[in-house]
Design an enzyme around this catalytic site. Structure first.
Site, PDB file in Angstrom:
ATOM      1  N   HIS A 261      44.144  43.104  30.579  1.00 34.68           N
ATOM      2  CA  HIS A 261      44.902  43.850  31.584  1.00 34.68           C
ATOM      3  C   HIS A 261      44.645  45.343  31.474  1.00 34.68           C
ATOM      4  CE1 HIS A 261      47.228  40.173  30.576  1.00 34.68           C
ATOM      5  NE2 HIS A 261      47.287  40.063  31.876  1.00 34.68           N
TER       6      HIS A 261
ATOM      7  N   SER B 285      47.086  36.934  38.488  1.00 31.17           N
ATOM      8  CA  SER B 285      45.800  36.903  39.181  1.00 31.17           C
ATOM      9  C   SER B 285      44.986  38.139  38.782  1.00 31.17           C
ATOM     10  CB  SER B 285      46.018  36.861  40.692  1.00 31.17           C
ATOM     11  OG  SER B 285      46.679  35.674  41.066  1.00 31.17           O
ATOM     12  N   GLY B 286      43.702  38.103  39.095  1.00 29.27           N
ATOM     13  CA  GLY B 286      42.807  39.188  38.706  1.00 29.27           C
ATOM     14  C   GLY B 286      41.888  38.828  37.562  1.00 29.27           C
ATOM     15  N   HIS B 287      42.060  37.590  37.007  1.00 27.19           N
ATOM     16  CA  HIS B 287      41.220  37.130  35.894  1.00 27.19           C
ATOM     17  C   HIS B 287      40.275  36.018  36.320  1.00 27.19           C
ATOM     18  CE1 HIS B 287      43.852  39.525  33.477  1.00 27.19           C
ATOM     19  NE2 HIS B 287      44.893  38.726  33.646  1.00 27.19           N
TER      20      HIS B 287
ATOM     21  N   ASP C 145      54.281  35.631  30.073  1.00 24.53           N
ATOM     22  CA  ASP C 145      53.778  34.269  30.222  1.00 24.53           C
ATOM     23  C   ASP C 145      54.546  33.307  29.317  1.00 24.53           C
ATOM     24  OD1 ASP C 145      51.903  35.748  31.639  1.00 24.53           O
ATOM     25  OD2 ASP C 145      50.213  34.535  30.992  1.00 24.53           O
TER      26      ASP C 145
END
Length: 333
Positions: A219, A54-56, A109
């Site tokens: 990131h 998350s965060g994107h 990932d």
């Protein structure tokens, strides 16, 4: 650190509660942190699953819906979803035609999606094919990857492959479309500031006020180099030149030009940057036939942008224009 949060440990869970309240057309498994299109599984249709840290946002959950993804797995901030999440999503969307995993080329990932695919095949007999995006020309290897990072082209793969699935193509054909898009796309990003992960409470990296970072990852990974702050036209050249040097974007059916905001850059500046990018492309003999401008694959509140170019063929162009209905992209419906 100033953020609109309650407890740093609850940011992802509470954001998903808000997403569920705002978008009743989605179905959210809060225990496993998976966003589904409400009608999943769609019988007889190849299903698309993606996900990541998350965060994107809006990547990936904001691209769940008709014409794009069937499900997205939300990891913790900048942390890959675990195999159990991905496996649950894969089983939850399988409508009998197989499942395509769209995976950004980050070590965690790739590993976790691979494990999930093996588990899903062994336990449920689901046929899974994975396509890994690796469009970032900034670095060949990084702290998080072996090979190029998967960045802006991921959005384009999800849209175009999603359209191919929606029109009834089989799993091999949808995967082929996804691979063609990845192979025809290149990206390069930059940062004006760092971002702050809520749990850390401090900037991910230090960037002096009079410097910018060229070639950053999503990131906050370091890029190619730091340079003095420069006008937008010079920054655009620093981003576009390595892309054009890596792939010939002239000829064919034209190019999709995507100027992406990293989360903290206003649209005013993104459109200004798009103008500079378009000017460079025109001088380079590159014909732009489609565009996308906005914050679509972000890095929390990082200020900066990325440029993605996609060399289109007739099929990709038609699939890009096909209807889509998601929180993050919506047209033709």
């Amino acid at each position: 650190m100033k953020k609109l949060i309650n407890d740093p440990a609850d940011v992802v869970s509470e954001a998903l509660l808000g997403m569920a309240a705002a978008h009743p057309e989605l179905r959210i498994d809060h225990e496993n942190k998976i966003i589904y299109r409400a009608d999943a599984p769609v019988q007889g249709k190849v299903a698309l699953v993606s996900g990541g840290g998350s965060g994107h946002e809006p990547l990936h959950g904001g691209f769940v819906g008709p014409g794009m993804l069937d499900a997205a797995c939300a990891g913790e901030i900048f942390t890959s979803p675990v195999p159990e999440q991905v496996m649950a999503a894969t089983r939850g969307v399988d409508g009998g035609a197989g499942v395509l995993h769209i995976v950004k080329n980050y070590t965690g990932d790739v590993m976790n999606f691979d494990m999930a695919a093996e588990l899903a095949a062994a336990e449920s007999g689901v046929e899974v094919v994975a396509v890994v995006t690796d469009d970032d020309v900034a670095v060949q290897d990084s702290l998080y990857t072996a090979g190029r990072r998967g960045v802006g082209v991921t959005v384009l793969v999800e849209k175009i492959a999603g359209a191919a699935a929606a029109e009834g193509r089989d799993l091999a054909a949808v995967a082929d479309v996804a691979r063609r898009v990845d192979a025809a796309g290149r990206s390069m990003g930059m940062a004006l500031t760092s971002c702050t992960v809520p749990a850390a409470g401090r900037p991910t990296f230090d960037l002096p006020d009079d410097e910018i970072e060229i070639g950053i990852g999503i990131h906050g990974e370091p890029g190619r180099r730091r340079v003095p702050t420069a006008p937008a036209r010079e920054v655009a050249e620093m981003l576009v030149e390595p892309i054009l040097s890596d792939l010939d974007f002239t000829g064919g059916d034209g190019v999709l030009a995507f100027v992406n905001g990293m989360g903290g850059t206003p649209l005013l500046e993104l459109y200004l940057m798009y103008n500079e990018v378009a000017t460079i492309l025109a001088k380079s003999g590159v014909t732009v036939v489609r565009s996308l401008v906005g914050p679509y694959i972000t890095s929390l509140e990082m200020a900066g942008c990325s440029v993605t170019l996609l060399k289109l063929d007739e099929d990709m162009l038609r699939l890009w224009d096909a209807p889509v209905r998601t929180p993050g992209l919506r047209w033709g419906v």
